[in-house]
Design a protein around this motif. Structure first.
Motif, PDB file in Angstrom:
ATOM      1  N   ALA A  19       0.826  -1.203   0.000  1.00 62.93           N
ATOM      2  CA  ALA A  19       0.000   0.000   0.000  1.00 62.93           C
ATOM      3  C   ALA A  19       0.861   1.253   0.000  1.00 62.93           C
ATOM      4  CB  ALA A  19      -0.932  -0.018   1.211  1.00 62.93           C
ATOM      5  N   ALA A  23       0.943   4.177  -2.837  1.00 65.29           N
ATOM      6  CA  ALA A  23       0.661   5.557  -2.458  1.00 65.29           C
ATOM      7  C   ALA A  23       1.792   6.479  -2.909  1.00 65.29           C
ATOM      8  CB  ALA A  23       0.456   5.656  -0.955  1.00 65.29           C
ATOM      9  N   LEU A  28       0.425  10.102  -3.172  1.00 65.04           N
ATOM     10  CA  LEU A  28      -0.515  10.198  -2.057  1.00 65.04           C
ATOM     11  C   LEU A  28       0.213  10.038  -0.734  1.00 65.04           C
ATOM     12  CD1 LEU A  28      -3.338   7.877  -3.470  1.00 65.04           C
ATOM     13  CD2 LEU A  28      -3.318  10.385  -3.495  1.00 65.04           C
ATOM     14  N   LEU A  30       0.131   8.472   2.687  1.00 59.79           N
ATOM     15  CA  LEU A  30      -0.486   7.405   3.474  1.00 59.79           C
ATOM     16  C   LEU A  30       0.296   7.277   4.776  1.00 59.79           C
ATOM     17  CD1 LEU A  30      -2.490   4.959   3.613  1.00 59.79           C
ATOM     18  CD2 LEU A  30      -0.663   3.587   2.580  1.00 59.79           C
ATOM     19  N   THR A  61      -9.850   6.854   5.029  1.00 59.07           N
ATOM     20  CA  THR A  61      -9.435   8.067   4.348  1.00 59.07           C
ATOM     21  C   THR A  61      -9.765   9.288   5.195  1.00 59.07           C
ATOM     22  OG1 THR A  61     -11.549   8.337   3.199  1.00 59.07           O
ATOM     23  CG2 THR A  61      -9.856   7.008   2.104  1.00 59.07           C
ATOM     24  N   CYS A  74      -5.146  -1.907  -1.852  1.00 60.61           N
ATOM     25  CA  CYS A  74      -4.115  -1.574  -2.842  1.00 60.61           C
ATOM     26  C   CYS A  74      -4.730  -1.056  -4.138  1.00 60.61           C
ATOM     27  CB  CYS A  74      -3.241  -2.802  -3.105  1.00 60.61           C
ATOM     28  SG  CYS A  74      -2.046  -3.127  -1.797  1.00 60.61           S
ATOM     29  N   ILE A  77      -6.010   2.535  -3.570  1.00 62.55           N
ATOM     30  CA  ILE A  77      -4.909   3.506  -3.547  1.00 62.55           C
ATOM     31  C   ILE A  77      -4.380   3.747  -4.956  1.00 62.55           C
ATOM     32  CG2 ILE A  77      -2.532   3.878  -2.773  1.00 62.55           C
ATOM     33  CD1 ILE A  77      -3.316   2.402  -0.173  1.00 62.55           C
ATOM     34  N   SER A  80      -6.598   5.970  -6.913  1.00 63.73           N
ATOM     35  CA  SER A  80      -6.853   7.292  -6.333  1.00 63.73           C
ATOM     36  C   SER A  80      -5.753   8.305  -6.617  1.00 63.73           C
ATOM     37  CB  SER A  80      -7.037   7.173  -4.811  1.00 63.73           C
ATOM     38  OG  SER A  80      -8.160   6.377  -4.495  1.00 63.73           O
TER      39      SER A  80
END
Length: 222
Positions: A19, A23, A28, A30, A61, A74, A77, A80
């Motif tokens: 993950a 990310a 992102l 995380l 989130t 996964c 993510i 996204s």
């Protein structure tokens, strides 16, 4: 600005490492839940209200969306972030191929790694040599499947010329295997797999998430 999401689990969970890699690749933020204690934190009424099974990893989130199951986390993510088309595919056939490898990672690799892991590293179930050998044989078969795919020369990665969700899912399982079951002898028989993993770990986001690749000299038994 609040992080994209918080993930709850125990340390060094390869599903969480996957993950974090996705990310980072997607730009992102995380974060790991602070002061989370497996066996305690995941049994509180507050946690169970959001995640009724009490299992980990789970994700929440910044807007309160809660999700469990490592594979779903996964994929969520990957879809996204800023590289969604690359990571999950921009057409139906590519998406299907990436999903095929993602399922393979959990159903063929991880599912056969967990019982020997619980027998050896974690010692949570009694050692059963016949069962251990059965699962080890299935792992070997799955790793050879990856070797065959890489020998086909259809791209630098499992699905084309760019890293995708498929690579992170399979790499996560292989990193786990390397800690106790995918030993030096096995790796000699699948040189393309080793070359592929070495290449993945040249990608900074992957290396940082997984902390490097380790291959045990001899597989761990009882």
């Amino acid at each position: 600005m609040a992080p994209f999401a918080t993930i709850f689990s125990y340390p060094n969970n390869f599903r969480v490492q996957r993950a974090h890699a996705l990310a980072a690749l997607g730009g992102l933020e995380l974060v790991d839940a602070p002061d989370f204690s497996i066996g305690t934190s995941n049994r509180t009424p507050e946690f169970l209200a959001k995640f009724p099974l009490g299992k980990v990893p789970v994700l929440e989130t910044s807007d309160g969306f809660c999700l469990s199951e490592g594979q779903a986390i996964c994929r969520f993510i990957a879809e996204s972030g800023s590289k969604a088309d690359q990571l999950v595919g921009s057409d139906v056939k590519t998406r299907a191929r990436i999903e095929e490898w993602s399922c393979f990672a959990d159903q063929e690799l991880t599912a056969n790694l967990i019982p020997p892991l619980l027998m050896t590293l974690f010692k949570m179930i009694p050692y059963d040599e016949a069962r251990y050998n059965q699962h080890a044989s299935s792992v070997e078969r799955a790793v050879k499947r990856v070797q065959v795919a890489l020998e086909s020369g259809n791209g630098k990665f499992l699905v084309g010329e760019q890293i995708t969700l498929a690579d992170i899912m399979v790499a996560g399982s292989l990193v786990l295997a390397g800690r106790f079951l995918m030993d030096a002898e096995m790796v000699k028989s699948v040189p393309k797999v080793k070359e592929y993993l070495d290449g993945l770990f040249e990608i900074e986001e992957v290396k940082k998430a997984f902390g490097g690749l380790q291959i045990c000299e001899q597989r761990l038994r009882n």
